[in-house]
Design an enzyme around this catalytic site. Sequence first.
Site, PDB file in Angstrom:
ATOM      1  N   GLY A 140      26.126  30.977  39.979  1.00 44.95           N
ATOM      2  CA  GLY A 140      25.488  32.176  40.516  1.00 44.95           C
ATOM      3  C   GLY A 140      24.816  32.037  41.867  1.00 44.95           C
ATOM      4  O   GLY A 140      24.082  32.930  42.282  1.00 44.95           O
ATOM      5  N   ALA A 141      25.101  30.951  42.577  1.00 41.62           N
ATOM      6  CA  ALA A 141      24.440  30.759  43.881  1.00 41.62           C
ATOM      7  C   ALA A 141      24.908  31.775  44.923  1.00 41.62           C
ATOM      8  O   ALA A 141      24.094  32.325  45.670  1.00 41.62           O
ATOM      9  CB  ALA A 141      24.676  29.340  44.378  1.00 41.62           C
ATOM     10  N   TRP A 142      26.217  32.037  44.975  1.00 40.13           N
ATOM     11  CA  TRP A 142      26.708  33.050  45.925  1.00 40.13           C
ATOM     12  C   TRP A 142      26.131  34.407  45.554  1.00 40.13           C
ATOM     13  O   TRP A 142      25.769  35.193  46.435  1.00 40.13           O
ATOM     14  CB  TRP A 142      28.242  33.101  45.920  1.00 40.13           C
ATOM     15  CG  TRP A 142      28.879  32.061  46.801  1.00 40.13           C
ATOM     16  CD1 TRP A 142      28.373  30.819  47.096  1.00 40.13           C
ATOM     17  CD2 TRP A 142      30.117  32.175  47.509  1.00 40.13           C
ATOM     18  NE1 TRP A 142      29.238  30.162  47.936  1.00 40.13           N
ATOM     19  CE2 TRP A 142      30.305  30.951  48.201  1.00 40.13           C
ATOM     20  CE3 TRP A 142      31.088  33.167  47.620  1.00 40.13           C
ATOM     21  CZ2 TRP A 142      31.430  30.718  49.002  1.00 40.13           C
ATOM     22  CZ3 TRP A 142      32.214  32.932  48.419  1.00 40.13           C
ATOM     23  CH2 TRP A 142      32.370  31.724  49.102  1.00 40.13           C
ATOM     24  N   ASP A 201      33.055  35.509  35.950  1.00 34.30           N
ATOM     25  CA  ASP A 201      33.489  34.111  35.775  1.00 34.30           C
ATOM     26  C   ASP A 201      33.998  33.863  34.366  1.00 34.30           C
ATOM     27  O   ASP A 201      33.628  34.580  33.432  1.00 34.30           O
ATOM     28  CB  ASP A 201      32.348  33.133  36.072  1.00 34.30           C
ATOM     29  CG  ASP A 201      32.866  31.764  36.523  1.00 34.30           C
ATOM     30  OD1 ASP A 201      32.742  31.432  37.710  1.00 34.30           O
ATOM     31  OD2 ASP A 201      33.425  31.025  35.669  1.00 34.30           O
ATOM     32  N   ASP A 215      38.244  36.442  32.625  1.00 31.42           N
ATOM     33  CA  ASP A 215      39.247  35.917  33.541  1.00 31.42           C
ATOM     34  C   ASP A 215      39.613  37.023  34.533  1.00 31.42           C
ATOM     35  O   ASP A 215      40.067  38.093  34.136  1.00 31.42           O
ATOM     36  CB  ASP A 215      40.480  35.492  32.730  1.00 31.42           C
ATOM     37  CG  ASP A 215      41.568  34.872  33.597  1.00 31.42           C
ATOM     38  OD1 ASP A 215      41.552  35.080  34.828  1.00 31.42           O
ATOM     39  OD2 ASP A 215      42.426  34.194  33.017  1.00 31.42           O
ATOM     40  N   VAL A 216      39.398  36.750  35.814  1.00 31.97           N
ATOM     41  CA  VAL A 216      39.646  37.747  36.858  1.00 31.97           C
ATOM     42  C   VAL A 216      41.096  38.244  36.846  1.00 31.97           C
ATOM     43  O   VAL A 216      41.375  39.382  37.207  1.00 31.97           O
ATOM     44  CB  VAL A 216      39.274  37.146  38.241  1.00 31.97           C
ATOM     45  CG1 VAL A 216      39.886  37.924  39.376  1.00 31.97           C
ATOM     46  CG2 VAL A 216      37.773  37.087  38.400  1.00 31.97           C
ATOM     47  N   ASP A 271      35.033  32.372  45.359  1.00 33.55           N
ATOM     48  CA  ASP A 271      34.841  30.928  45.478  1.00 33.55           C
ATOM     49  C   ASP A 271      35.520  30.281  44.265  1.00 33.55           C
ATOM     50  O   ASP A 271      35.203  29.167  43.883  1.00 33.55           O
ATOM     51  CB  ASP A 271      33.338  30.629  45.500  1.00 33.55           C
ATOM     52  CG  ASP A 271      33.012  29.237  46.015  1.00 33.55           C
ATOM     53  OD1 ASP A 271      33.821  28.666  46.759  1.00 33.55           O
ATOM     54  OD2 ASP A 271      31.939  28.712  45.660  1.00 33.55           O
ATOM     55  N   LYS A 318      38.193  31.161  48.885  1.00 38.53           N
ATOM     56  CA  LYS A 318      38.294  29.713  49.026  1.00 38.53           C
ATOM     57  C   LYS A 318      39.742  29.286  48.817  1.00 38.53           C
ATOM     58  O   LYS A 318      40.426  29.793  47.926  1.00 38.53           O
ATOM     59  CB  LYS A 318      37.433  29.047  47.940  1.00 38.53           C
ATOM     60  CG  LYS A 318      37.311  27.533  48.105  1.00 38.53           C
ATOM     61  CD  LYS A 318      37.442  26.739  46.836  1.00 38.53           C
ATOM     62  CE  LYS A 318      36.326  26.818  45.857  1.00 38.53           C
ATOM     63  NZ  LYS A 318      35.129  26.133  46.284  1.00 38.53           N
TER      64      LYS A 318
HETATM   65  C1  LIG Z   1      33.148  26.497  42.830  1.00 37.96           C
HETATM   66  S1  LIG Z   1      32.736  27.433  41.408  1.00 37.96           S
HETATM   67  C2  LIG Z   1      31.870  28.795  42.067  1.00 37.96           C
HETATM   68  C3  LIG Z   1      30.446  28.530  42.537  1.00 37.96           C
HETATM   69  C4  LIG Z   1      29.722  29.817  42.904  1.00 37.96           C
HETATM   70  N1  LIG Z   1      30.297  30.411  44.105  1.00 37.96           N
HETATM   71  C5  LIG Z   1      28.259  29.594  43.160  1.00 37.96           C
HETATM   72  O1  LIG Z   1      27.869  29.593  44.322  1.00 37.96           O
HETATM   73  O2  LIG Z   1      27.490  29.437  42.203  1.00 37.96           O
HETATM   74  C6  LIG Z   1      34.296  28.080  40.882  1.00 37.96           C
HETATM   75  C7  LIG Z   1      34.255  28.966  39.658  1.00 37.96           C
HETATM   76  O3  LIG Z   1      35.483  29.675  39.545  1.00 37.96           O
HETATM   77  C8  LIG Z   1      35.649  29.998  38.183  1.00 37.96           C
HETATM   78  N2  LIG Z   1      37.016  30.462  37.916  1.00 37.96           N
HETATM   79  C9  LIG Z   1      38.164  29.780  38.063  1.00 37.96           C
HETATM   80  N3  LIG Z   1      39.214  30.519  37.688  1.00 37.96           N
HETATM   81  C10 LIG Z   1      38.728  31.726  37.316  1.00 37.96           C
HETATM   82  C11 LIG Z   1      39.328  32.921  36.819  1.00 37.96           C
HETATM   83  N4  LIG Z   1      40.642  33.025  36.636  1.00 37.96           N
HETATM   84  N5  LIG Z   1      38.513  33.968  36.522  1.00 37.96           N
HETATM   85  C12 LIG Z   1      37.175  33.859  36.713  1.00 37.96           C
HETATM   86  N6  LIG Z   1      36.566  32.770  37.165  1.00 37.96           N
HETATM   87  C13 LIG Z   1      37.317  31.700  37.466  1.00 37.96           C
HETATM   88  C14 LIG Z   1      35.268  28.699  37.491  1.00 37.96           C
HETATM   89  O4  LIG Z   1      34.942  28.933  36.144  1.00 37.96           O
HETATM   90  C15 LIG Z   1      34.082  28.243  38.338  1.00 37.96           C
HETATM   91  O5  LIG Z   1      32.853  28.600  37.751  1.00 37.96           O
END
Ligand SMILES: C[S@@+](CC[C@H](N)C(=O)[O-])C[C@H]1O[C@@H](n2cnc3c(N)ncnc32)[C@H](O)[C@@H]1O
Length: 254
Positions: free
Chosen positions: A94-96, A122, A139-140, A164, A204
């Site tokens: 949740g930082a972003w 997420d 899942d997005v 991200d 990303k």
């Molecule tokens: C690098 S982290 C994100 C960090 C976030 N931007 C922050 O600042 O806190 C990547 C995230 O993408 C999520 N993710 C990957 N594939 C996904 C999908 N298909 N649907 C939703 N979330 C997904 C992962 O569960 C993970 O928590």
Amino acid sequence: MWCQPACSLFLTRSLKLVWASLQRQRFHTAGSRYKSRTGAEHLWLTRHLRDPFVKAAKVESYRCRSAFKLLEMNERHQILRPGLRVLDCGAAPGAWSQVAVQRVNAAGTDPSAPVGFVLGVDLLHIFPLEGATFLCPADVTDPRTFRKIQELLPGGRADVILSDMAPNATGIRSLDHDRLISLCLSLLDMVPEVLHPRGTFLCKTWAGSQSHRLRKRLTEEFQNIRTVKPEASRKESSEVYLLATQYRGKPGGL
Ligand SMILES: C[S@@+](CC[C@H](N)C(=O)[O-])C[C@H]1O[C@@H](n2cnc3c(N)ncnc32)[C@H](O)[C@@H]1O
Ligand SMILES: *[C@@H]1O[C@H](CO)[C@@H](O)[C@H](O)[C@H]1NC(C)=O
């Protein structure tokens, strides 16, 4: 556990450090404890301790150092401003979303500015955050998630889509790259129904052979594409962000 791997490392390793320092104080065996670490762990630890962004994340109480990547990209490219609706994909921990809530005034902290909206999605659970709405676990790329996103966004649209997202890395670079590009492409499929015309898309990627496919799609749908590598992104990683602005809008729509 409410954290994704990189950030949970950020937290669990920090906790381990606190634990280790407590142990040191009790037993005065710092040397032997550090020697028992593997070389890779030691390297990680040294880098982690020196990392100015890790230090700053603790001081500013962001949930993850990745906050600084968005802060930096936003500073340079003015992505967020009060009143905008933001969809944050792959939002855990949740930082972003924390940065987005501040910048779009989603919690209404500034009474003189327009109030924005932040929706984070997420696969993992995300700890509640004032001013943000979280859809998780979701899942997005799942059509059911897509419908819920439309329901939750005011007016059914976002002005900014942030991603991200990252699949769990296998360590095989080309495979991880392909999977991340596919994830970005499937997110792009939802853009016509979710992004407001002239909107922004930031995602990303890990550099590699398929990046041109994503760039090509973005070029068709947005007027302006930039590749961005924030300082806070570790030099040795192949991570680069693609920033697409001025969405042309759904063909024949809106
Ligand atoms: C690098 S982290 C994100 C960090 C976030 N931007 C922050 O600042 O806190 C990547 C995230 O993408 C999520 N993710 C990957 N594939 C996904 C999908 N298909 N649907 C939703 N979330 C997904 C992962 O569960 C993970 O928590
Ligand atoms: C990564 O692995 C964790 C733990 O196995 C799982 O909960 C999470 O959903 C996985 N993330 C992705 C993007 O597949």
